[in-house]
Every structure is written in structure tokens, then in C-alpha cells.
Motif scaffolding. Structure first.
Motif, PDB file in Angstrom:
ATOM      1  N   VAL A   1     -13.413  -1.768  -3.356  1.00 15.39           N
ATOM      2  CA  VAL A   1     -12.639  -0.672  -2.760  1.00 15.39           C
ATOM      3  C   VAL A   1     -11.177  -0.995  -3.025  1.00 15.39           C
ATOM      4  O   VAL A   1     -10.660  -2.010  -2.540  1.00 15.39           O
ATOM      5  CB  VAL A   1     -12.893  -0.546  -1.245  1.00 15.39           C
ATOM      6  CG1 VAL A   1     -12.029   0.568  -0.667  1.00 15.39           C
ATOM      7  CG2 VAL A   1     -14.360  -0.275  -0.965  1.00 15.39           C
ATOM      8  N   HIS A   2     -10.528  -0.145  -3.803  1.00 13.15           N
ATOM      9  CA  HIS A   2      -9.138  -0.376  -4.194  1.00 13.15           C
ATOM     10  C   HIS A   2      -8.279   0.683  -3.518  1.00 13.15           C
ATOM     11  O   HIS A   2      -8.438   1.878  -3.757  1.00 13.15           O
ATOM     12  CB  HIS A   2      -8.992  -0.285  -5.720  1.00 13.15           C
ATOM     13  CG  HIS A   2      -7.711  -0.833  -6.223  1.00 13.15           C
ATOM     14  ND1 HIS A   2      -7.619  -2.015  -6.940  1.00 13.15           N
ATOM     15  CD2 HIS A   2      -6.433  -0.374  -6.112  1.00 13.15           C
ATOM     16  CE1 HIS A   2      -6.355  -2.248  -7.266  1.00 13.15           C
ATOM     17  NE2 HIS A   2      -5.614  -1.268  -6.761  1.00 13.15           N
ATOM     18  N   ALA A   3      -7.382   0.254  -2.646  1.00 12.74           N
ATOM     19  CA  ALA A   3      -6.493   1.181  -1.941  1.00 12.74           C
ATOM     20  C   ALA A   3      -5.200   1.372  -2.718  1.00 12.74           C
ATOM     21  O   ALA A   3      -4.723   0.447  -3.390  1.00 12.74           O
ATOM     22  CB  ALA A   3      -6.193   0.666  -0.542  1.00 12.74           C
ATOM     23  N   ILE A   4      -4.652   2.572  -2.619  1.00 10.69           N
ATOM     24  CA  ILE A   4      -3.335   2.859  -3.194  1.00 10.69           C
ATOM     25  C   ILE A   4      -2.444   3.347  -2.065  1.00 10.69           C
ATOM     26  O   ILE A   4      -2.769   4.317  -1.375  1.00 10.69           O
ATOM     27  CB  ILE A   4      -3.412   3.902  -4.317  1.00 10.69           C
ATOM     28  CG1 ILE A   4      -4.282   3.371  -5.460  1.00 10.69           C
ATOM     29  CG2 ILE A   4      -2.026   4.253  -4.819  1.00 10.69           C
ATOM     30  CD1 ILE A   4      -4.429   4.336  -6.614  1.00 10.69           C
ATOM     31  N   CYS A   5      -1.327   2.649  -1.863  1.00 11.97           N
ATOM     32  CA  CYS A   5      -0.393   2.959  -0.778  1.00 11.97           C
ATOM     33  C   CYS A   5       0.969   3.316  -1.349  1.00 11.97           C
ATOM     34  O   CYS A   5       1.347   2.868  -2.426  1.00 11.97           O
ATOM     35  CB  CYS A   5      -0.221   1.760   0.155  1.00 11.97           C
ATOM     36  SG  CYS A   5      -1.626   1.445   1.196  1.00 11.97           S
ATOM     37  N   GLY A   6       1.708   4.053  -0.578  1.00 11.35           N
ATOM     38  CA  GLY A   6       3.077   4.384  -0.948  1.00 11.35           C
ATOM     39  C   GLY A   6       3.578   5.487  -0.059  1.00 11.35           C
ATOM     40  O   GLY A   6       2.797   6.205   0.570  1.00 11.35           O
ATOM     41  N   GLU A   7       4.884   5.631  -0.007  1.00  6.71           N
ATOM     42  CA  GLU A   7       5.466   6.706   0.791  1.00  6.71           C
ATOM     43  C   GLU A   7       5.105   8.047   0.186  1.00  6.71           C
ATOM     44  O   GLU A   7       4.699   8.155  -0.969  1.00  6.71           O
ATOM     45  CB  GLU A   7       6.988   6.550   0.858  1.00  6.71           C
ATOM     46  CG  GLU A   7       7.454   5.328   1.614  1.00  6.71           C
ATOM     47  CD  GLU A   7       8.958   5.314   1.796  1.00  6.71           C
ATOM     48  OE1 GLU A   7       9.416   5.872   2.811  1.00  6.71           O
ATOM     49  OE2 GLU A   7       9.670   4.767   0.951  1.00  6.71           O
ATOM     50  N   ASN A   8       5.256   9.125   0.985  1.00  2.93           N
ATOM     51  CA  ASN A   8       5.059  10.455   0.440  1.00  2.93           C
ATOM     52  C   ASN A   8       6.014  10.683  -0.725  1.00  2.93           C
ATOM     53  O   ASN A   8       7.200  10.372  -0.635  1.00  2.93           O
ATOM     54  CB  ASN A   8       5.290  11.519   1.513  1.00  2.93           C
ATOM     55  CG  ASN A   8       4.143  11.582   2.500  1.00  2.93           C
ATOM     56  OD1 ASN A   8       4.235  11.023   3.577  1.00  2.93           O
ATOM     57  ND2 ASN A   8       3.066  12.228   2.135  1.00  2.93           N
TER      58      ASN A   8
END
Length: 511
Positions: free
Chosen positions: A32-39
Motif C-alpha cells: 500500500v503506497h500512500a501519496i501525500c501533499g497539500e491541495n
């Protein structure tokens, strides 16, 4: 563990803005690979490049999937290789049945070329069992809640021999129970050999489910974190997302409530089509310079209460009394509510809060065109000036106020909604799930805007499913259960446990 996906030096440019700049992403098989970042960081854009929504040739860089180049020119191209994306806005037809939605575009036909309904329904039932959804396959999708609709989307994906499943904000609109069920399903699918990419702003969920997390900031890859390393926590992810530490997720605010601005007494609302009350004898007060929270489980009547107060825009047979500045008022239409200084920012910004095909300028001015009119004509220059002032003061990330609102990220769309109502200059602003689906950095900015409003003497009501948010932003919190007010606590006396106890109090106990 080998890589099932590699995206190398991906660059995607739109007119006036570079959405992605030299982004690199590697996803290991079976994780499971998450991708995060601001809008606005470029997360969804990157996934649209991967899935063929933005076809090969419209971007720079290279995609390798399962050892072969991935020059996908359409969604059908990527799906034929086993890449399936479930977007935040679900692509279901509400009037069709669950089975019809699952096989829409992939109809199960017999030898005559006609749809084999027995086979369709039987296969749909098998898929529902696989995703843990106990519903009749002939039920129209529009009768399901959002959590169950998410499961239908996953069942639909499983008809396509999925090998890489991409979920864009899958739990943004779900309650805790539905979210936990969905995360459990993702774990189950990964155990069966499917690789998953999940885009989410809920850092606690990422910490619970992700094996790796890639952080994107301003269209560039910042880093990829091994979530099983001991030093990775939510603060570490936040630092990567916003480029700095957020020592406190909620800005400091000195509370100094003044005179009562709004009072609602014995407010009762009936469901528009069913014979049941959705709000039952609710009474609340809000003072100038005060943030009042409303907490309740899904279906408790929070939104119904707010919308019915706002010009009776929800419900029927509404009874009760509404007082503004100590004087009873009638607000039987949205226009009357606005004239009395009451505003409501909806939880559903895409359907009710904004005109997505219009630009920022027109959206900001929409609720108060009278302030810009001269002999019945809108002063276009003043309209642009007002919108530009909002763009700068609210830090809306867009090249100009002529940018189409539907092209903005969720956080920036929310700032446009707030700009619209701030320009209308209400005395009472009701914010329904104001930070749903936006990142921690944008949340902090919205909390700062709320502080600015109350510092100017406005009264703010915040409806939120996130109890830490209510505890971090409010002065007082009301709890709702089954349409009734079951408690009122100053924030100094409130805790998540006390609020949850009141939120789950039965109607009989609350009497």
C-alpha cells in the motif's frame, strides 16, 4: 520486493502553470503506497497521467508498469493492463441498480448479444460478498450511502482484473465506521496480490495502512518514507508536506464573546419526503466573537439544522423561533436569511457551494451582487478588484481571478466559498465541514480565517465530523443525536470521550 510501477521525471504543464515538475515515483509490488501533499501539490494530476486521463504525449517523462513501458493514451489503455483508478467524485449512475453500475460499459451478454441478467446479477452478488457489502444487487445506487457507494466502485474495479488499484481520497466523505471497513478491505485486497496507491489527507489512516509514503510539494517529489521505520510519525509527514513544522495544528486565539447575535428556539424540521423528524426541538445560541461547534454522528441532523435555519433550504413543516440581535425574525427564503446577516457555507462545495464552470471572480461576487451593482448593472472592474483582494488575502493558489473554479484544488475551492460569504459580510457564518477533503496546511489557513472573522466580531458556527477540530477551534460545543440537542459544553470542559458519549445518547435519554 520488485517495483510494479516506476514513473520517471514526469512533467505536466497547463496554460500558465506547471502542475508537475520532474516527479519520480516507485511503487513496490504488493504494497500500500500512500501519496501525500497539500491541495494543489499535484497528487491527482500525477494519477491522471498514470491512468491515461492525460494521455501519453501530453506530458514529459516515462512510465514503466510491470516491466513494460506504459504509454497509455486513454483510461481503457491503462485498465487493459490492470491499472484502475477510483476518483474522489464517484462515477456511478444513481438511478441504475448496483449490478448495472458494476458492469456499466462491461455488460455481461449471452450468445444472442443481449444482456444476460441472471449472470449479471449473480456475478454482482459475488463481487458484493467479496467487498463485504450486504445489499440486494437490484437496489438503485442512489439509495445507498457514500460508504456503500465506495464499495460498489471497488466491486466495479474488481471486474477488470485489477493489479494496481488507485484510490483518490477514498474516505474523505466517510464516517469512522465506514472508513475502517474500507481500510480493512484494502488490506484484504493487498493480501490477495493487488497493489494499492492511496491518496489521502487523513494522516492517521496513512500511518495505519501504508507501507510507503511519497510526499509531493508544489509539483515536485520531496521524498519517499518507509512507514515501518521507527522514526516516521504524523509530524514527520506534515513537515515534508508543508516544508515546515506545524507545532500546533490550531492557531492560538483569544476568546472574547460579546452579545448574543443568533438564537434558535425549539426548532423542529420534518424530512422533505418521509414521515419523520430530522430536527426535534433544537435550541442554540451564538454570540459575537464566538465559535460554536455542532458535533454529531452522520445522520444526527447537523446539516439539516443548519440548512433549515438558512432560509428553510431543507425540510418541511418547520416550526420554532429565530432571533437575531434579540429580535424575532422571519427567514423563509435564502434571500431573507442573507438580508438578516446569516450565511451558510455548505459541506458539498462542488454541488451547492460553487459554480464550477465559472471563474473565481463570479463565484466570489455571487452572494452579494447588490454590493457591486450600479443602477442594476454589475461594475465589472469592481468585481475583479474584490475577487483579486480575496485571492491575495485568502492565499488562493490560482494565476488570476479569471481561473475556472472547477480547476482548483479542494482547499482552494473551499477558500473561494469562504471568500464569497466573507464578501457578503454576514453577522453569522455557519461552516458545514469546512475542512473536509483538504490537507493540514490548508486546514490551518482556514482556522486562521475563522479567527480573523471572530476577531472582527462575527459569530461563527462550525459543524464538523472531526472532534479534534471542534476542540481546537471552538469556544462552546453542542452535541446532536437523532435530531435532538443532547448537550452543551464549554471547550474547557469537553473531551473526545465526553462528546462521543453525548453524541450517542438516545433520544429518550436526552429528554
Amino acid at each position: 520486493m520488485d517495483d510494479i510501477l516506476t514513473m520517471s521525471s514526469i512533467t505536466k504543464t497547463f496554460p500558465g502553470v506547471k502542475a508537475l515538475s520532474d516527479v519520480t515515483l516507485s511503487v513496490r509490488r504488493g504494497e500500500v503506497h500512500a501519496i501525500c501533499g497539500e491541495n494543489g501539490a499535484g497528487k491527482s494530476t500525477l494519477m491522471k497521467v498514470l491512468s491515461g486521463v492525460y494521455p501519453a504525449g501530453s506530458y514529459e517523462g516515462e512510465i514503466t508498469f510491470d516491466g513494460q513501458r506504459g504509454d497509455f493514451r486513454s483510461i481503457s489503455d491503462s485498465e487493459s493492463r490492470g491499472i484502475v483508478i477510483i476518483h474522489q467524485e464517484l462515477a456511478l449512475v444513481p438511478y441504475l441498480s448496483i449490478a448495472e453500475n458494476i458492469f456499466l460499459g462491461n455488460e455481461q451478454t449471452g450468445r444472442t448479444g443481449m444482456i444476460d441478467w441472471h449472470r449479471t446479477n449473480a456475478e454482482a452478488a459475488r463481487l458484493l460478498r467479496r467487498v463485504g457489502l450486504d445489499e440486494n444487487v437490484t437496489t438503485p445506487v442512489g439509495q445507498l450511502g457514500v460508504g456503500k457507494q465506495q464499495l460498489v466502485e471497488i466491486a466495479k474495479a474488481l471486474t477488470k482484473d485489477v493489479r494496481l488499484l488507485i484510490l483518490d481520497e477514498p474516505t474523505a466523505a466517510l464516517n469512522d465506521t465506514d472508513s475502517e471497513h474500507l481500510l480493512g478491505l484494502i488490506r484484504q485486497l493487498v493480501a490477495e496480490g493487488i497493489t494499492a496507491i492511496i491518496i489521502s489527507h487523513k494522516l492517521d489512516e496513512i500511518s495505519a495502512i501504508a507501507d510507503s509514503t511519497t510526499i509531493i510539494r508544489d509539483g515536485r517529489t520531496v521524498e519517499t518514507l518507509d512507514m515501518h521505520a521507527g522514526d516516521v510519525d504524523q509530524a514527520r509527514i506534515i513537515r515534508g508536506m508543508v516544508g515546515r513544522d506545524l507545532e500546533n495544528r490550531f492557531p492560538d486565539r483569544v476568546s472574547s464573546p460579546g452579545e448574543e447575535v443568533l438564537r434558535v428556539e425549539d426548532w423542529t424540521v420534518w424530512h422533505p419526503t418521509q414521515d419523520r423528524k430530522v430536527v426535534d426541538g433544537a435550541s442554540i445560541t451564538v454570540r459575537a466573537g464566538e465559535v460554536v461547534g455542532i458535533a454529531g454522528l452522520m445522520g444526527a441532523g447537523r446539516t439539516e439544522l443548519a440548512m433549515s435555519i438558512f432560509g428553510r433550504s431543507y425540510g418541511r413543516d418547520i416550526t420554532g423561533r429565530l432571533y437575531k440581535d434579540g429580535r424575532e425574525i422571519s427567514a423563509r427564503t435564502v434571500g431573507e436569511a442573507i438580508k438578516h446577516g446569516i450565511a451558510y457555507a455548505t459541506e458539498d462545495r462542488k454541488h451547492y457551494g460553487l459554480n464550477l464552470i465559472e471563474d473565481i471572480r463570479r463565484n466570489v461576487s455571487a452572494a452579494a451582487l447588490g454590493k457591486l451593482s450600479n443602477r442594476g448593472w454589475v461594475d465589472a472592474n469592481e468585481e475583479v478588484k474584490v475577487a483579486e483582494g480575496s485571492r491575495q488575502s485568502m492565499n488562493i493558489k490560482a494565476p488570476t481571478v479569471m481561473s475556472v473554479t472547477g480547476k482548483l484544488s479542494g482547499g482552494n475551492q473551499q477558500k473561494v466559498v469562504l471568500s464569497k460569504w466573507i464578501f457578503a459580510d454576514p453577522d453569522v457564518l455557519v461552516l458545514d465541514e469546512p475542512t473536509r477533503g483538504i490537507d493540514v496546511g490548508a486546514k490551518y489557513e482556514i482556522y486562521t480565517i475563522i479567527n480573523r472573522l471572530v476577531a472582527a466580531g462575527k459569530a461563527v458556527v462550525v459543524i464538523s465530523s472531526e472532534l479534534p477540530e471542534l476542540l481546537g477551534t471552538c469556544d462552546r460545543i453542542y452535541t446532536l443525536a437523532e435530531g435532538r440537542i443532547t448537550g452543551e459544553l464549554p471547550v474547557a470542559d469537553a473531551s473526545q470521550e465526553r462528546l462521543m458519549t453525548l453524541m450517542t445518547t438516545s433520544m429518550e435519554d436526552a429528554r
